[in-house]
Enzyme design. Structure first.
Site, PDB file in Angstrom:
ATOM      1  N   ASP A   1       0.830  -1.204   0.000  1.00  0.00           N
ATOM      2  CA  ASP A   1       0.000   0.000   0.000  1.00  0.00           C
ATOM      3  C   ASP A   1       0.865   1.255   0.000  1.00  0.00           C
ATOM      4  O   ASP A   1       1.815   1.370   0.783  1.00  0.00           O
ATOM      5  CB  ASP A   1      -0.901   0.009   1.243  1.00  0.00           C
TER       6      ASP A   1
ATOM      7  N   TYR B   1       2.682  10.447  -0.612  1.00  0.00           N
ATOM      8  CA  TYR B   1       3.700  10.045   0.355  1.00  0.00           C
ATOM      9  C   TYR B   1       5.082  10.496  -0.114  1.00  0.00           C
ATOM     10  O   TYR B   1       5.510  10.192  -1.223  1.00  0.00           O
ATOM     11  CB  TYR B   1       3.710   8.533   0.570  1.00  0.00           C
TER      12      TYR B   1
ATOM     13  N   GLN C   1     -10.197   2.276   3.972  1.00  0.00           N
ATOM     14  CA  GLN C   1      -8.894   2.257   4.647  1.00  0.00           C
ATOM     15  C   GLN C   1      -8.896   3.298   5.765  1.00  0.00           C
ATOM     16  O   GLN C   1      -8.548   4.453   5.553  1.00  0.00           O
ATOM     17  CB  GLN C   1      -7.746   2.523   3.670  1.00  0.00           C
TER      18      GLN C   1
ATOM     19  N   SER D   1      -2.133   2.056  10.805  1.00  0.00           N
ATOM     20  CA  SER D   1      -1.690   2.366  12.164  1.00  0.00           C
ATOM     21  C   SER D   1      -2.254   1.406  13.214  1.00  0.00           C
ATOM     22  O   SER D   1      -2.722   1.841  14.267  1.00  0.00           O
ATOM     23  CB  SER D   1      -2.054   3.816  12.534  1.00  0.00           C
ATOM     24  N   PRO D   2      -2.196   0.085  12.978  1.00  0.00           N
ATOM     25  CA  PRO D   2      -2.695  -0.850  13.996  1.00  0.00           C
ATOM     26  C   PRO D   2      -1.876  -0.817  15.278  1.00  0.00           C
ATOM     27  O   PRO D   2      -2.354  -1.242  16.337  1.00  0.00           O
ATOM     28  CB  PRO D   2      -2.583  -2.218  13.303  1.00  0.00           C
TER      29      PRO D   2
ATOM     30  N   ALA E   1      -0.763   2.041  16.473  1.00  0.00           N
ATOM     31  CA  ALA E   1      -0.937   3.418  16.963  1.00  0.00           C
ATOM     32  C   ALA E   1       0.375   4.201  16.912  1.00  0.00           C
ATOM     33  O   ALA E   1       0.847   4.731  17.908  1.00  0.00           O
ATOM     34  CB  ALA E   1      -1.527   3.422  18.374  1.00  0.00           C
TER      35      ALA E   1
ATOM     36  N   GLY F   1       4.132  -0.793   8.647  1.00  0.00           N
ATOM     37  CA  GLY F   1       5.261  -0.111   8.024  1.00  0.00           C
ATOM     38  C   GLY F   1       6.525  -0.514   8.753  1.00  0.00           C
ATOM     39  O   GLY F   1       6.477  -1.154   9.809  1.00  0.00           O
TER      40      GLY F   1
ATOM     41  N   GLN G   1      11.646  -5.346  11.879  1.00  0.00           N
ATOM     42  CA  GLN G   1      10.293  -4.955  12.269  1.00  0.00           C
ATOM     43  C   GLN G   1       9.250  -5.710  11.451  1.00  0.00           C
ATOM     44  O   GLN G   1       8.209  -6.106  11.972  1.00  0.00           O
ATOM     45  CB  GLN G   1      10.112  -3.441  12.093  1.00  0.00           C
TER      46      GLN G   1
ATOM     47  N   ASN H   1       6.409  -8.229  13.007  1.00  0.00           N
ATOM     48  CA  ASN H   1       4.979  -7.958  12.867  1.00  0.00           C
ATOM     49  C   ASN H   1       4.211  -9.085  12.189  1.00  0.00           C
ATOM     50  O   ASN H   1       3.050  -9.346  12.520  1.00  0.00           O
ATOM     51  CB  ASN H   1       4.757  -6.659  12.089  1.00  0.00           C
TER      52      ASN H   1
END
Length: 333
Positions: A49, A54, A177, A206-207, A209, A285, A291, A295
């Site tokens: 995505d 951006y 979204q 932003s799951p 946050a 992200g 990372q 995730n």
């Protein structure tokens, strides 16, 4: 990796998708961005995505370069249109002119003939909705876009678009979204019930946050060096509302729950949004490949009802639930 249908469409997407907002072309260098994308591919993520806005269009170019050489049919590439991409009054919004010019720029930067999903990045009060939907429908008929969706639209705005599409015979919206996390649940009262009824899937951003749900921000302590809260290019503004000691103290109390589930706090946060059956995918992200590797371990995780109840008990009234928090600019930015 697990896969879910995007709403009631026939398209299947990875339940964890990779997004490059605030990273590619701004926070991290191209080599690091490429390493993160390749880590996502190695972990079985097929859904990527981005958006034209951006990093001032650079993020699409970085993603396109990182995906070069991959089998296109094995990927789902999503992008968006609305925010300014140039200095002119028509370099923004959801007019037919900007939509057509924006998709051609996105396709060029991404190095592809089509995108799997094209999303209206906000609602445009300055353009007739019929004009926007007809432009999207024309792109679908031209084969440049396979599916259409929206981002940060209110339930009544989605409902009106569905009504017009029905009347005019346009392609229907298949995705929404929104921002969604344990701390930000504004879609639950209105957007989710409508979307469940209409067959629209959520691709949530932003799951974690903005990193708050990793637990790295400590109450009474300054933000860690190099964290998003210290990024004045944009990240700091988004994370700011979560940085109060009461909320951060509550977040620290989630750690024993994560430990009990055998998850890191980030994995718990991602797994939590995936418990909602209306969520088709959670966007993560990364500025470092590790990372991504961390995730994706949230894929396929099932959290029992008691654990979900305890999370609610810990977070209490720090959770934001007001649907009015979903907003679009009243005039073009």
């Amino acid at each position: 990796m697990e896969f879910r249908h995007l709403g009631r469409s026939g398209l299947k997407i990875s339940e964890i998708s990779y997004g490059n907002w605030l990273t590619h072309g701004s926070q991290i260098e191209a080599d690091a961005a490429r390493a993160c994308v390749h880590a996502a591919l190695d972990e079985g993520i097929t859904t990527f995505d981005t958006a034209d806005v951006y990093a001032g269009t650079r993020a699409e170019a970085v993603l396109g370069d990182a995906l070069k050489g991959q089998r296109r049919e094995g990927l789902e590439i999503f992008t968006k249109v609305f925010w300014p991409t140039g200095p002119g009054p028509n370099d923004r919004g959801l007019s037919r002119k900007h939509i057509f010019e924006s998709i051609h720029g996105s396709l060029r930067r991404l190095g592809t003939d089509y995108v799997d999903l094209y999303q209206a990045h906000r609602f445009d009060y300055s353009t007739p909705l019929e004009e926007t939907l007809r432009a999207f429908d024309d792109l679908v008929r031209q084969g440049k876009v396979l599916y259409i969706g929206v981002s940060e639209w209110r339930a009544e705005e989605i409902a009106r678009a569905l009504e017009i599409a029905e009347q005019m015979g346009f392609d229907r919206i298949v995705s929404s979204q929104p921002q969604y996390s344990m701390l930000w649940r504004v879609i639950e009262p209105e957007v989710v019930p409508l979307c469940e009824k209409e067959g629209i899937g959520q691709i949530v951003w932003s799951p974690i946050a903005q990193g708050v749900l990793t637990g790295k921000y400590q109450p009474g302590q300054p933000p860690p060096a190099g964290s998003r809260a210290t990024d004045e290019k944009g990240g700091a503004n988004f994370v700011k509302r979560f940085l109060n000691d009461d909320l951060l103290t509550r977040v620290q109390q989630l750690k024993p729950i994560a430990d009990e589930a055998g998850l890191t706090m980030a994995q718990l946060a991602v797994a939590w949004v995936l418990q909602n059956p209306n969520v088709s995918s959670a966007i993560v992200g990364a500025s470092r490949p590790e990372q991504v590797h961390d995730n994706v371990k949230a894929a396929g995780v099932k959290l029992d009802a008691e654990l979900m109840r305890r999370i609610d008990e810990v977070l209490g009234d720090s959770v934001v639930r007001d649907p009015a928090e979903t907003t679009s600019p009243r005039s073009r930015p």
